[in-house]
Design an enzyme around this catalytic site. Structure first.
Site, PDB file in Angstrom:
ATOM      1  N   GLY A  94      30.356  26.570  12.591  1.00 30.09           N
ATOM      2  CA  GLY A  94      30.554  27.836  11.874  1.00 30.09           C
ATOM      3  C   GLY A  94      30.815  27.564  10.402  1.00 30.09           C
ATOM      4  O   GLY A  94      31.604  26.690  10.065  1.00 30.09           O
ATOM      5  N   ARG A 134      29.598  15.588  -7.275  1.00 30.83           N
ATOM      6  CA  ARG A 134      30.086  15.275  -8.633  1.00 30.83           C
ATOM      7  C   ARG A 134      30.905  13.980  -8.650  1.00 30.83           C
ATOM      8  O   ARG A 134      30.811  13.202  -9.600  1.00 30.83           O
ATOM      9  CB  ARG A 134      30.900  16.462  -9.159  1.00 30.83           C
ATOM     10  N   ASP A 167      39.181  28.279  11.504  1.00 29.52           N
ATOM     11  CA  ASP A 167      40.109  28.382  12.639  1.00 29.52           C
ATOM     12  C   ASP A 167      41.468  27.686  12.444  1.00 29.52           C
ATOM     13  O   ASP A 167      42.433  28.024  13.121  1.00 29.52           O
ATOM     14  CB  ASP A 167      39.459  27.805  13.907  1.00 29.52           C
ATOM     15  N   LYS A 170      58.627  55.205  13.911  1.00 34.50           N
ATOM     16  CA  LYS A 170      57.437  54.538  13.377  1.00 34.50           C
ATOM     17  C   LYS A 170      56.215  55.096  14.111  1.00 34.50           C
ATOM     18  O   LYS A 170      56.036  54.816  15.302  1.00 34.50           O
ATOM     19  CB  LYS A 170      57.569  53.037  13.626  1.00 34.50           C
TER      20      LYS A 170
END
Ligand code: F6P
Length: 321
Positions: free
Chosen positions: A12, A26, A128, A214
């Protein structure tokens, strides 16, 4: 003759992979070495899809998500023929070392190459954060920040409609993306594979919150939790009567410009890998622990125990009183 490294990205993709490839190209130029890019992970190694990667070829890439080298989960590499051809190509192209930037499966492939006598270095490139030899993997910080921004958006609409929203994040068997984004996004409930899920307890906590005033809640669920988001939605709706919605972030959290932390980590890891190759060192992972760049024997590194999440799991619970 100048030493020659090959660099590939596998599995991935993860934001920051380009910064790492750039650092390899580089640093190689700086040290008078040659760098070759290998396209499409192990598939490209098998096919000999390699090309010189000079310092200017990686201009304008540090800020880009994805991977300019492309990536693959190579089925051919798992076959004896494909694997043999990959080893041949390393010889044909006279590579002194192959730098593999990838996650769990990709670094297991690197172990196989090293065992077959191909010099490799394994760098952690996955959102991950499930590799045991490093505190952080390239791409994890960006993925957490992307999830965080999504949590903020979802919270606005969730509050307006007084809903419960389940946000599913990636991470395979690892709960790091969920716990980091959940704590920093102020999620009411965080479900990770590292802890068993008790749906009755989830419902009790949601209803208790309503009683405290809430009126909306965010549940962050890691994909590795062994109940899928839609089943969880149905169960909570049935048992609590609350209005529940599901948002699966999926690939949204794998794309996008890498964060500063990921660009810096990727640059440091790529740089060290090329230095190790210059010094004739291979068969190692390169990671970061307590802020220091570290390198460990590839096989032992992959067998290290993972850091437990217990402290963060407890923190998450205590911050939602
Ligand atoms: O390993 C990275 C990752 O994004 C996991 O979080 C997820 O489970 C998997 O890859 C998805 O893989 P694919 O790109 O093959 O769908």
């Amino acid at each position: 003759m100048a030493k020659r490294i090959g660099v590939l990205t596998s599995g991935g993709d993860a934001p920051g992979m380009n910064a790492c490839v750039r650092a390899c190209a580089r640093t190689a130029a700086y040290l008078g070495m040659e760098c070759f890019g290998i396209r499409r992970g192990y598939d490209g190694l098998i096919a000999g899809e390699m090309f010189p990667l000079g310092p200017r070829d990686v201009s304008d890439t540090i800020q880009r998500g994805g991977t300019i080298l492309k990536s693959a989960r190579s089925a051919a590499f798992q076959t004896p023929e494909g694997f043999g051809r990959a080893c041949e190509m390393v010889k044909n192209f006279k590579l002194d070392c192959v730098v593999v930037i990838g996650g769990n499966g990709s670094l297991r492939g690197a172990i196989d190459l090293q065992r077959a006598g191909v010099p490799v270095l394994g760098l952690p490139g996955t959102i991950d954060n499930d590799l045991p030899f490093t505190d952080f993997t390239i791409g994890f910080d960006t993925a957490v920040n992307t999830a965080l921004s999504a949590i903020g958006n979802v919270r606005d609409t969730s509050a307006s409609h007084e809903r419960v929203t389940i946000i599913e994040v990636m991470g395979r068997e690892c709960g790091d993306i969920a716990i980091y984004s959940g704590i920093t996004g102020g999620a009411e409930i965080i479900l990770v594979p590292e802890e068993p899920v008790d749906i009755s307890d989830v419902c009790r906590r949601l209803l208790e919150e309503r009683n405290k005033g809430k009126m909306s809640s965010i549940i962050i669920k890691a994909e590795g939790v062994d109940i899928n988001a839609n089943t969880l939605d149905e169960e909570i709706t049935k048992r609590s009567g609350l209005d529940v919605k599901v948002v699966v972030l999926s690939y949204i959290q794998r794309g996008g410009a890498p964060s500063a932390a990921d660009r810096l980590l990727a640059s440091r890891l790529g740089h060290k890998a090329v230095e190790l190759c210059r010094d004739g060192v291979s068969g190692m992972t390169v990671g970061v622990r307590d802020g220091e760049i570290v390198w460990d024997d590839l096989e032992s590194a992959m067998a290290m125990p993972r850091k437990p999440l217990d402290e963060l799991i407890q923190l998450a619970k205590e911050l939602v009183v």
